[in-house]
Scaffold this motif. Structure first.
Motif, PDB file in Angstrom:
ATOM      1  N   LYS A  26     -23.616 -35.857 -34.579  1.00 53.34           N
ATOM      2  CA  LYS A  26     -22.486 -36.516 -33.925  1.00 53.34           C
ATOM      3  C   LYS A  26     -21.172 -35.914 -34.423  1.00 53.34           C
ATOM      4  CE  LYS A  26     -22.846 -40.922 -33.179  1.00 53.34           C
ATOM      5  NZ  LYS A  26     -22.876 -42.399 -33.362  1.00 53.34           N
ATOM      6  N   ALA A  27     -20.297 -35.528 -33.491  1.00 51.89           N
ATOM      7  CA  ALA A  27     -19.004 -34.950 -33.847  1.00 51.89           C
ATOM      8  C   ALA A  27     -17.876 -35.694 -33.148  1.00 51.89           C
ATOM      9  CB  ALA A  27     -18.959 -33.468 -33.471  1.00 51.89           C
ATOM     10  N   GLU A  28     -17.040 -36.366 -33.931  1.00 52.49           N
ATOM     11  CA  GLU A  28     -15.840 -36.977 -33.365  1.00 52.49           C
ATOM     12  C   GLU A  28     -14.734 -35.919 -33.355  1.00 52.49           C
ATOM     13  OE1 GLU A  28     -12.386 -40.364 -33.956  1.00 52.49           O
ATOM     14  OE2 GLU A  28     -13.782 -39.950 -35.599  1.00 52.49           O
ATOM     15  N   VAL A  29     -14.139 -35.704 -32.191  1.00 46.54           N
ATOM     16  CA  VAL A  29     -13.138 -34.647 -32.034  1.00 46.54           C
ATOM     17  C   VAL A  29     -11.820 -35.253 -31.556  1.00 46.54           C
ATOM     18  CG1 VAL A  29     -12.594 -32.454 -30.922  1.00 46.54           C
ATOM     19  CG2 VAL A  29     -14.983 -33.031 -31.421  1.00 46.54           C
ATOM     20  N   ALA A  46     -17.719 -30.593 -24.490  1.00 44.94           N
ATOM     21  CA  ALA A  46     -18.628 -31.704 -24.801  1.00 44.94           C
ATOM     22  C   ALA A  46     -20.019 -31.438 -24.242  1.00 44.94           C
ATOM     23  CB  ALA A  46     -18.059 -33.005 -24.231  1.00 44.94           C
ATOM     24  N   TYR A  49     -21.793 -28.700 -26.263  1.00 42.51           N
ATOM     25  CA  TYR A  49     -22.228 -29.229 -27.566  1.00 42.51           C
ATOM     26  C   TYR A  49     -23.473 -30.098 -27.407  1.00 42.51           C
ATOM     27  CZ  TYR A  49     -21.765 -31.247 -32.261  1.00 42.51           C
ATOM     28  OH  TYR A  49     -21.994 -31.630 -33.563  1.00 42.51           O
ATOM     29  N   LYS A  50     -23.471 -30.915 -26.349  1.00 43.95           N
ATOM     30  CA  LYS A  50     -24.631 -31.767 -26.073  1.00 43.95           C
ATOM     31  C   LYS A  50     -25.868 -30.936 -25.755  1.00 43.95           C
ATOM     32  CE  LYS A  50     -26.228 -35.449 -22.963  1.00 43.95           C
ATOM     33  NZ  LYS A  50     -25.887 -36.290 -21.777  1.00 43.95           N
ATOM     34  N   TRP A  56     -20.855 -35.401 -28.655  1.00 43.00           N
ATOM     35  CA  TRP A  56     -19.402 -35.263 -28.746  1.00 43.00           C
ATOM     36  C   TRP A  56     -18.777 -36.637 -28.580  1.00 43.00           C
ATOM     37  CZ3 TRP A  56     -15.944 -30.763 -28.297  1.00 43.00           C
ATOM     38  CH2 TRP A  56     -14.624 -31.082 -27.942  1.00 43.00           C
ATOM     39  N   ASP A  58     -15.373 -38.405 -28.107  1.00 41.96           N
ATOM     40  CA  ASP A  58     -14.057 -37.968 -27.658  1.00 41.96           C
ATOM     41  C   ASP A  58     -12.957 -38.912 -28.129  1.00 41.96           C
ATOM     42  OD1 ASP A  58     -13.074 -35.796 -25.591  1.00 41.96           O
ATOM     43  OD2 ASP A  58     -11.897 -37.594 -25.182  1.00 41.96           O
ATOM     44  N   LEU A 319     -20.523 -27.126 -34.022  1.00 45.24           N
ATOM     45  CA  LEU A 319     -19.382 -27.147 -33.119  1.00 45.24           C
ATOM     46  C   LEU A 319     -18.638 -25.807 -33.139  1.00 45.24           C
ATOM     47  CD1 LEU A 319     -17.826 -28.997 -31.178  1.00 45.24           C
ATOM     48  CD2 LEU A 319     -16.433 -29.737 -33.115  1.00 45.24           C
TER      49      LEU A 319
END
Length: 410
Positions: A26-29, A46, A49-50, A56, A58, A319
């Motif tokens: 999980k990446a919070e951007v 997004a 990345y998925k 992702w 957002d 990422l």
């Protein structure tokens, strides 16, 4: 049949391990891509990345300065996002120096970033031999955009090829009752018009004397005075609604044919694309005037806040890798209006303006760093204050020259 308790425990452990192994990263951007074209571009990142096993999350914050402020406050407060958008400048140098970012050396070295990135980009993301940001795109901040409908109404047969022709076109647009120059009166937008005027009216050598060398003699010289007067003249072609206008609202004025010209980065192209307008048919574009016009390299990067959580480090590295892959680069740039950071990608599906940008980037003699690569954020802020005051008020040009010397003093 009953299984022994220790066997059941072993199966449960295996299932838990398998579940954890399969759990997506999980990446919070945090980013400021909030206009229609920008949001569409962010979605391509997004999705990429998925597709490679991530999630992702957002966090979009309107306006770059505000988004960077949120990111820095979160980092300082111990609640960092996985990644945060910055520009390809010195904006993130302070948090590098404070040890608040993870590097992505492993990805950069494995994928050979130094083999395909322009030197101006490398010099921004590589600090003391370490890679602290993943470049997302290359923007040129000083494109000239022309509404074909407005030009037709004003009787302008050809798009301008130099500043004299640009002023002549603006006069014709004004005479036709149109808004000659669509502009958002915000300091950073004033700065873009100044940068374009300095690069394409003043020329490459003067540009470097002002930004890179911060040469007081050049700043107070006659050639730079002419640049400032041309910059001020452009202000006379804006409309009363200009102050405070968002850049994409200015672009919408060209899309509707209400205005003829905008000086803005190539992210404006994302708005034309969203409106189903086609380069060369509905609007014109020029990255400058003439075949050797400077191509001012700007862009966006993702930085990766310090964390020792293994899953977050993996998410950051995934990422960084996904963002810089050829397919992601092309998909993102088509939506965003930028060009890819790589020279080894197929850009045949990209539009006329992008093709111009890619061609310009192949000529290293045309590459020029965005002014913010050469000056600190504090110097840039002081310069913007001087330029915006001059844009909006009647100030003697000689005073502006002296004020710029002070703003850019080391």
């Amino acid at each position: 049949m009953k299984f022994p308790r220790h066997a059941l425990a072993a199966v449960a452990l295996l299932l838990a391990t398998a579940s954890n192994a399969a759990e997506p990263l999980k990446a919070e951007v945090i980013h400021w891509w909030t206009s229609g074209g920008e949001s569409a571009a962010a979605k391509t990142l997004a999705e990429a990345y998925k597709a490679q096993g991530g999630i992702w999350v957002d966090t979009a914050v309107a306006l770059g300065e505000q988004a960077r402020s949120v990111a820095i406050n979160r980092i300082a407060g111990g609640n960092p996002p996985t990644a945060a958008q910055f520009n390809t400048t010195q904006q993130f140098r302070d948090i590098v120096d404070q040890g608040l970012l993870n590097n992505v050396d492993a990805v950069a070295q494995r994928d050979g970033w130094d083999k395909f990135l322009p030197e101006t980009v490398l010099s921004a993301i590589r600090v003391n031999g370490h890679y602290y940001a993943a470049p997302v795109n290359i923007h040129n901040m000083s494109w000239f955009w022309f509404s074909k409908a407005a030009f037709k109404k004003a009787g302008i047969a050809e798009e301008p090829k130099n500043f004299d022709e640009l002023f002549a076109a603006l006069d014709k647009l004004k005479a036709a009752g149109l808004v000659p120059l669509a502009h958002g009166g915000q300091p950073w937008q004033d700065g873009i018009v100044f940068t374009a005027t300095l690069a394409h009216y003043g020329g490459r050598d003067l540009y470097l004397k002002i930004f890179r060398d911060r040469d007081p003699k050049a700043i107070q010289g006659e050639e730079f005075k002419k640049v400032l007067l041309a910059f001020k003249k452009l202000q006379s072609y804006t409309d009363k609604g200009s102050p405070g206008r968002n850049w994409n609202d200015a672009t919408a004025m060209l899309i509707s044919g209400r205005a003829g010209v905008q000086i803005m980065g190539d992210w404006a192209k994302g708005e034309f694309a969203q409106a189903k307008q086609e380069a060369g048919k509905d609007y014109g574009c020029a990255p400058g005037f003439g075949p050797k016009a400077p191509y001012i390299i700007q862009g966006d990067v993702m930085v990766f806040p310090k964390t020792d959580k293994p899953d977050q480090v993996k998410a950051q590295q995934l990422l960084a890798s996904v963002i810089t892959q050829p397919a992601t680069q092309v998909a993102f740039s088509i939506k965003k209006g930028s060009i890819p950071i790589r020279t080894d990608v197929d850009v045949s599906k990209m539009d006329l303006c992008a093709q111009m940008g890619v061609a310009a980037m192949k000529d290293k003699s045309r590459q020029l760093g965005n002014g913010e690569i050469y000056i600190t954020p504090d110097q840039n802020g002081a310069l913007q204050d001087v330029l915006t005051s001059y844009w909006n008020r009647n100030i003697p040009v000689e005073k502006v020259q002296k004020d710029i010397v002070s703003a850019l003093r080391n």
